[in-house]
Design a protein around this motif. Structure first.
Motif, mmCIF file in Angstrom:
data_model
loop_
_atom_site.group_PDB
_atom_site.id
_atom_site.type_symbol
_atom_site.label_atom_id
_atom_site.label_comp_id
_atom_site.label_asym_id
_atom_site.label_seq_id
_atom_site.Cartn_x
_atom_site.Cartn_y
_atom_site.Cartn_z
ATOM 1 N N GLU A 117 0.841 -1.204 0.000
ATOM 2 C CA GLU A 117 0.000 0.000 0.000
ATOM 3 C C GLU A 117 0.881 1.260 0.000
ATOM 4 O OE1 GLU A 117 -2.950 2.113 3.131
ATOM 5 O OE2 GLU A 117 -3.371 -0.005 2.722
ATOM 6 N N ASP A 118 1.978 1.226 0.775
ATOM 7 C CA ASP A 118 2.915 2.356 0.779
ATOM 8 C C ASP A 118 3.501 2.554 -0.615
ATOM 9 O OD1 ASP A 118 2.602 2.747 3.554
ATOM 10 O OD2 ASP A 118 4.256 1.367 4.012
ATOM 11 N N GLY A 119 3.874 1.464 -1.262
ATOM 12 C CA GLY A 119 4.440 1.543 -2.609
ATOM 13 C C GLY A 119 3.452 2.131 -3.606
ATOM 14 N N GLU A 120 2.197 1.733 -3.492
ATOM 15 C CA GLU A 120 1.170 2.262 -4.393
ATOM 16 C C GLU A 120 0.968 3.751 -4.165
ATOM 17 O OE1 GLU A 120 -2.169 -0.231 -3.527
ATOM 18 O OE2 GLU A 120 -1.226 -1.999 -4.431
ATOM 19 N N GLN A 121 1.012 4.174 -2.906
ATOM 20 C CA GLN A 121 0.848 5.589 -2.590
ATOM 21 C C GLN A 121 2.022 6.396 -3.167
ATOM 22 O OE1 GLN A 121 0.470 6.485 1.566
ATOM 23 N NE2 GLN A 121 0.014 8.638 1.195
ATOM 24 N N VAL A 122 3.231 5.869 -3.078
ATOM 25 C CA VAL A 122 4.401 6.545 -3.655
ATOM 26 C C VAL A 122 4.228 6.666 -5.163
ATOM 27 C CG1 VAL A 122 6.879 6.315 -4.114
ATOM 28 C CG2 VAL A 122 5.998 5.913 -1.813
ATOM 29 N N GLU A 123 3.760 5.612 -5.809
ATOM 30 C CA GLU A 123 3.531 5.643 -7.256
ATOM 31 C C GLU A 123 2.523 6.734 -7.622
ATOM 32 O OE1 GLU A 123 4.594 4.066 -10.094
ATOM 33 O OE2 GLU A 123 6.216 3.241 -8.879
ATOM 34 N N ARG A 124 1.420 6.839 -6.870
ATOM 35 C CA ARG A 124 0.402 7.860 -7.148
ATOM 36 C C ARG A 124 1.000 9.257 -7.013
ATOM 37 N NH1 ARG A 124 -2.732 4.254 -4.251
ATOM 38 N NH2 ARG A 124 -2.584 5.473 -2.326
ATOM 39 N N MET B 251 4.179 10.109 -7.300
ATOM 40 C CA MET B 251 5.128 10.321 -8.396
ATOM 41 C C MET B 251 4.382 10.629 -9.696
ATOM 42 S SD MET B 251 8.168 10.045 -7.127
ATOM 43 C CE MET B 251 9.358 9.565 -8.346
ATOM 44 N N ASP B 252 3.274 9.933 -9.937
ATOM 45 C CA ASP B 252 2.490 10.184 -11.145
ATOM 46 C C ASP B 252 1.944 11.601 -11.142
ATOM 47 O OD1 ASP B 252 2.962 7.677 -12.129
ATOM 48 O OD2 ASP B 252 1.045 6.828 -11.463
ATOM 49 N N ASP B 253 1.574 12.109 -9.959
ATOM 50 C CA ASP B 253 1.059 13.476 -9.867
ATOM 51 C C ASP B 253 2.177 14.513 -10.043
ATOM 52 O OD1 ASP B 253 -1.476 12.517 -9.392
ATOM 53 O OD2 ASP B 253 -1.384 12.790 -7.215
ATOM 54 N N MET B 254 3.411 14.156 -9.657
ATOM 55 C CA MET B 254 4.516 15.110 -9.711
ATOM 56 C C MET B 254 5.206 15.158 -11.072
ATOM 57 S SD MET B 254 6.281 14.430 -5.979
ATOM 58 C CE MET B 254 7.715 15.404 -6.342
ATOM 59 N N TYR B 255 5.236 14.021 -11.803
ATOM 60 C CA TYR B 255 6.010 13.935 -13.042
ATOM 61 C C TYR B 255 5.154 13.418 -14.191
ATOM 62 C CZ TYR B 255 9.838 14.391 -9.744
ATOM 63 O OH TYR B 255 10.659 14.841 -8.756
ATOM 64 N N ASP B 256 5.465 13.899 -15.394
ATOM 65 C CA ASP B 256 4.730 13.415 -16.554
ATOM 66 C C ASP B 256 5.337 12.098 -17.049
ATOM 67 O OD1 ASP B 256 7.014 14.023 -18.037
ATOM 68 O OD2 ASP B 256 6.184 15.850 -18.925
ATOM 69 N N TRP C 29 7.361 11.471 -19.331
ATOM 70 C CA TRP C 29 8.766 11.576 -19.712
ATOM 71 C C TRP C 29 9.674 11.842 -18.499
ATOM 72 C CZ3 TRP C 29 5.047 14.174 -22.739
ATOM 73 C CH2 TRP C 29 4.776 13.544 -23.945
ATOM 74 N N GLY C 30 9.096 11.848 -17.308
ATOM 75 C CA GLY C 30 9.870 12.072 -16.092
ATOM 76 C C GLY C 30 10.147 13.530 -15.776
ATOM 77 N N LEU C 31 9.433 14.407 -16.478
ATOM 78 C CA LEU C 31 9.620 15.844 -16.241
ATOM 79 C C LEU C 31 8.593 16.333 -15.219
ATOM 80 C CD1 LEU C 31 10.128 16.946 -19.962
ATOM 81 C CD2 LEU C 31 11.886 16.652 -18.196
ATOM 82 N N PRO C 32 8.969 17.345 -14.419
ATOM 83 C CA PRO C 32 7.997 17.869 -13.444
ATOM 84 C C PRO C 32 6.770 18.413 -14.144
ATOM 85 C CG PRO C 32 10.208 18.746 -13.040
ATOM 86 C CD PRO C 32 10.254 18.014 -14.346
#
Length: 90
Positions: free
Chosen positions: A70-77, A79-84, A86-89
């Protein structure tokens, strides 16, 4: 290339001779034995320090909260909100 070792300290030479008389060893075998004992002691102490560090890390890490899926899934969410894609902010 072997190089002879000369001891230029009369007190040390006297100690080596005195101990050699008691043990029945000549200077070279006596110094060789001492060198091997020093190596064994160094290796043993190094292994003991390594084991103490391993146990300390193990104890320290056991006090940390467990990382769940669950912690890993939250980190993924996040990260998805922070970066597009292509890995750009964003």
């Amino acid at each position: 290339m072997d190089v002879a070792i000369t001891i230029r300290n009369s007190a040390t030479e006297r100690i080596i001779r005195d101990i050699g008389r008691e043990t029945g060893e000549g200077p070279s075998p006596l110094v060789t034995r001492w060198a091997h004992e020093a190596l064994e002691r160094r290796d043993r102490e190094k292994a003991e320090r390594r084991e103490r560090r391993r146990k300390a890390v193990e104890k320290w890490s056991s006090d940390l909260p467990q990382y769940t899926d669950e912690d890993g899934e939250q980190v993924e969410r996040i990260m998805d909100d922070m970066y597009d894609e292509w890995g750009l902010p964003r």
